[in-house]
Design an enzyme around this catalytic site. Sequence first.
Site, mmCIF file in Angstrom:
data_model
loop_
_atom_site.group_PDB
_atom_site.id
_atom_site.type_symbol
_atom_site.label_atom_id
_atom_site.label_comp_id
_atom_site.label_asym_id
_atom_site.label_seq_id
_atom_site.Cartn_x
_atom_site.Cartn_y
_atom_site.Cartn_z
ATOM 1 N N ASN A 25 0.871 -1.175 0.000
ATOM 2 C CA ASN A 25 0.000 0.000 0.000
ATOM 3 C C ASN A 25 0.904 1.220 0.000
ATOM 4 O O ASN A 25 1.530 1.530 1.015
ATOM 5 C CB ASN A 25 -0.896 -0.036 1.253
ATOM 6 C CG ASN A 25 -1.715 1.235 1.417
ATOM 7 O OD1 ASN A 25 -1.765 2.069 0.515
ATOM 8 N ND2 ASN A 25 -2.353 1.382 2.577
ATOM 9 N N LYS B 42 0.053 4.244 -0.200
ATOM 10 C CA LYS B 42 -0.593 5.422 0.419
ATOM 11 C C LYS B 42 -0.389 6.642 -0.488
ATOM 12 O O LYS B 42 -0.402 6.483 -1.707
ATOM 13 C CB LYS B 42 -0.062 5.615 1.844
ATOM 14 C CG LYS B 42 -0.197 4.318 2.670
ATOM 15 C CD LYS B 42 0.105 4.474 4.127
ATOM 16 C CE LYS B 42 -0.068 3.113 4.812
ATOM 17 N NZ LYS B 42 0.123 3.176 6.271
ATOM 18 N N HIS C 105 -9.367 1.197 5.336
ATOM 19 C CA HIS C 105 -8.063 1.379 5.991
ATOM 20 C C HIS C 105 -8.241 2.344 7.172
ATOM 21 O O HIS C 105 -9.030 3.287 7.095
ATOM 22 C CB HIS C 105 -7.051 1.934 4.990
ATOM 23 C CG HIS C 105 -5.649 1.891 5.513
ATOM 24 N ND1 HIS C 105 -5.169 2.802 6.425
ATOM 25 C CD2 HIS C 105 -4.636 1.023 5.290
ATOM 26 C CE1 HIS C 105 -3.915 2.495 6.714
ATOM 27 N NE2 HIS C 105 -3.570 1.418 6.049
ATOM 28 N N GLU D 180 -6.562 4.737 8.130
ATOM 29 C CA GLU D 180 -6.334 6.149 7.793
ATOM 30 C C GLU D 180 -7.567 6.753 7.130
ATOM 31 O O GLU D 180 -7.857 7.935 7.311
ATOM 32 C CB GLU D 180 -5.083 6.263 6.907
ATOM 33 C CG GLU D 180 -3.820 5.996 7.729
ATOM 34 C CD GLU D 180 -2.659 5.402 6.967
ATOM 35 O OE1 GLU D 180 -2.667 5.421 5.719
ATOM 36 O OE2 GLU D 180 -1.725 4.896 7.637
ATOM 37 N N GLU E 151 -4.895 -4.832 10.758
ATOM 38 C CA GLU E 151 -3.871 -3.810 10.933
ATOM 39 C C GLU E 151 -4.120 -3.075 12.247
ATOM 40 O O GLU E 151 -4.951 -2.158 12.295
ATOM 41 C CB GLU E 151 -3.912 -2.804 9.774
ATOM 42 C CG GLU E 151 -3.631 -3.409 8.416
ATOM 43 C CD GLU E 151 -3.075 -2.387 7.438
ATOM 44 O OE1 GLU E 151 -2.053 -2.688 6.825
ATOM 45 O OE2 GLU E 151 -3.643 -1.284 7.310
ATOM 46 N N GLY F 254 3.116 2.211 10.779
ATOM 47 C CA GLY F 254 4.114 3.263 10.634
ATOM 48 C C GLY F 254 4.898 3.572 11.896
ATOM 49 O O GLY F 254 5.595 4.585 11.970
ATOM 50 N N SER G 68 3.909 -2.223 10.216
ATOM 51 C CA SER G 68 5.354 -2.319 10.445
ATOM 52 C C SER G 68 5.948 -3.662 10.039
ATOM 53 O O SER G 68 6.868 -4.160 10.684
ATOM 54 C CB SER G 68 5.692 -1.994 11.912
ATOM 55 O OG SER G 68 5.338 -0.654 12.204
HETATM 56 P P1 13P Z 1 3.369 0.331 7.545
HETATM 57 O O1 13P Z 1 3.826 -0.955 6.909
HETATM 58 O O2 13P Z 1 4.075 1.542 7.042
HETATM 59 O O3 13P Z 1 3.344 0.230 9.041
HETATM 60 O O4 13P Z 1 1.838 0.554 7.082
HETATM 61 C C1 13P Z 1 0.945 -0.493 7.201
HETATM 62 C C2 13P Z 1 -0.292 -0.130 6.481
HETATM 63 O O5 13P Z 1 -1.038 0.737 6.894
HETATM 64 C C3 13P Z 1 -0.595 -0.837 5.222
HETATM 65 O O6 13P Z 1 -1.892 -0.583 4.796
#
Ligand code: 13P
Length: 244
Positions: A8, A10, A90, A92, A160, A166, A204
């Site tokens: 992803n 983003k 997601h 976010e 997640e 992150g 992560s």
């Molecule tokens: P990270 O791998 O940067 O922690 O992000 C995970 C994520 O949100 C994937 O959708």
Amino acid sequence: MRKLAAGNWKMNGTLASLAEIDALLGADRDCEVLICPPATLIHPMVARIAGEAVAVGGQDCHAEAKGAHTGDLAAAQLADAGAEYVIVGHSERRTDHAEDDASVAAKARAAHQAGLTAIVCVGETEAQRDGGETLDVIARQLAGSIPDGATAGNTVVAYEPVWAIGTGRTPDNDQIAEVHGAIRGALTARFADGNDFRLLYGGSVKPGNAAEIFAIPNVNGALVGGASLKAADFAPIVAALDAA
Ligand code: 13P
């Protein structure tokens, strides 16, 4: 079941970033590889990987098929650009755009109608985990965010934990196993093919922890953020999944 390594990107990447996927091409592997770039890159990425065993997906879609929704994209438009998957719900999006379970389910339904596989994301916040609410939160999100009509063929579930995204922090293996086991149980209770849904862990995931995470029961792949942006990080994660 074909395992899935999903990246992803983003809100990262421009046309120049497409070079990162070249390192993923030409490989003979058992697991499936998916990149979900920003929508601006879906079509050029599909063109660049033509004929290769890498799939491309969107990061969100609107619940409606078309209409007056400035700035949004319909699932059919993602499909038209060459996407085969779309991430919905997601954390976010849930936070930045106040998406609730009902709107996530509507988006997943729209994805199914457009012929896309929906990757439905669930996960607890740190406060919810500290409060002992994790399994309740996950059960509620699954019940509300996965629409009737979901099948192992059109739906993937990604766990997640919000606090692991992150941050460089991950749950310990037992915690991942507990949640993935609960997700498997909820899916088998509700869907005839619940055993066949692919369950991804996200948060992560790095080259250094991927193999360990992929050895956990009911972990059928990963949804990778930061470490999917560079082939030097993502390729070893894909290799670890292929070897799992
Ligand atoms: P990270 O791998 O940067 O922690 O992000 C995970 C994520 O949100 C994937 O959708």
